[in-house]
Enzyme design. Structure first.
Site, PDB file in Angstrom:
ATOM      1  N   GLN A  79       0.844  -1.195   0.000  1.00  0.00           N
ATOM      2  CA  GLN A  79       0.000   0.000   0.000  1.00  0.00           C
ATOM      3  C   GLN A  79       0.879   1.244   0.000  1.00  0.00           C
ATOM      4  O   GLN A  79       1.130   1.833   1.046  1.00  0.00           O
ATOM      5  CB  GLN A  79      -0.887  -0.038   1.259  1.00  0.00           C
ATOM      6  N   PHE A  80       1.344   1.659  -1.190  1.00  0.00           N
ATOM      7  CA  PHE A  80       2.245   2.816  -1.259  1.00  0.00           C
ATOM      8  C   PHE A  80       1.567   4.097  -0.784  1.00  0.00           C
ATOM      9  O   PHE A  80       2.227   5.036  -0.359  1.00  0.00           O
ATOM     10  CB  PHE A  80       2.818   2.987  -2.672  1.00  0.00           C
ATOM     11  N   THR A  81       0.241   4.156  -0.820  1.00  0.00           N
ATOM     12  CA  THR A  81      -0.461   5.386  -0.441  1.00  0.00           C
ATOM     13  C   THR A  81      -0.347   5.688   1.052  1.00  0.00           C
ATOM     14  O   THR A  81      -0.719   6.784   1.478  1.00  0.00           O
ATOM     15  CB  THR A  81      -1.948   5.337  -0.850  1.00  0.00           C
TER      16      THR A  81
END
Length: 146
Positions: A79-81
């Site tokens: 989950q890069f966000t």
């Protein structure tokens, strides 16, 4: 490295293929944890070890037990966000997130460390557009930082 840990009754992650079909790529069908993992530029082995240990040993399941105590499963989704910067304007900046070639091996390493502890781990597909479904138990949601 950041992780959002949710205690769940069940969870799954699906990917929509180019032909429009949906494929479940990871699922847990009994109580355990859904863990969203984000990686930043200076993360390495020390952060991997810390996050994996915390995920395995957090006593947030029934009876103040951990997934390691219970033999409970974990679904790990990249989950890069989690490294979005929303301080200015209305459009998030993703500068804090490590690029895929840096992040993917570190997310894989978290999964490996959990499996080395004997934990049943399911995963999403790195870099894919995923649909995550879960039944949050409690709800219990924690943010871990390493």
């Amino acid at each position: 490295m950041r992780a959002v840990v949710q205690r769940v009754s069940r969870a799954s992650v699906s990917v929509v293929a180019d032909d429009g079909t949906t494929e479940v790529v990871g699922a847990i069908d009994r109580p355990g944890l859904l863990v969203l993992v984000g990686v930043t530029h200076d993360d390495g082995d020390a952060q991997v070890e810390t996050i994996a240990r915390k995920i395995a040993e957090l006593r947030i399941l029934a009876g103040e037990r951990s997934v390691q105590d219970e033999g409970a499963p974990v679904l790990v989704v990249s989950q890069f966000t989690l490294y979005a910067d929303t301080k200015k304007g209305r459009r998030p900046s993703w500068n804090g997130a490590a690029p895929g070639p840096v992040a993917e091996p570190l997310v894989d390493a978290v999964v490996s460390r959990l499996r080395e502890r004997g934990i049943d781990v399911a995963t999403g597909r790195f870099g894919a557009h995923m649909a995550v479904e879960l039944v949050n138990d409690g709800p219990v949601t924690l943010i871990l930082e390493a």
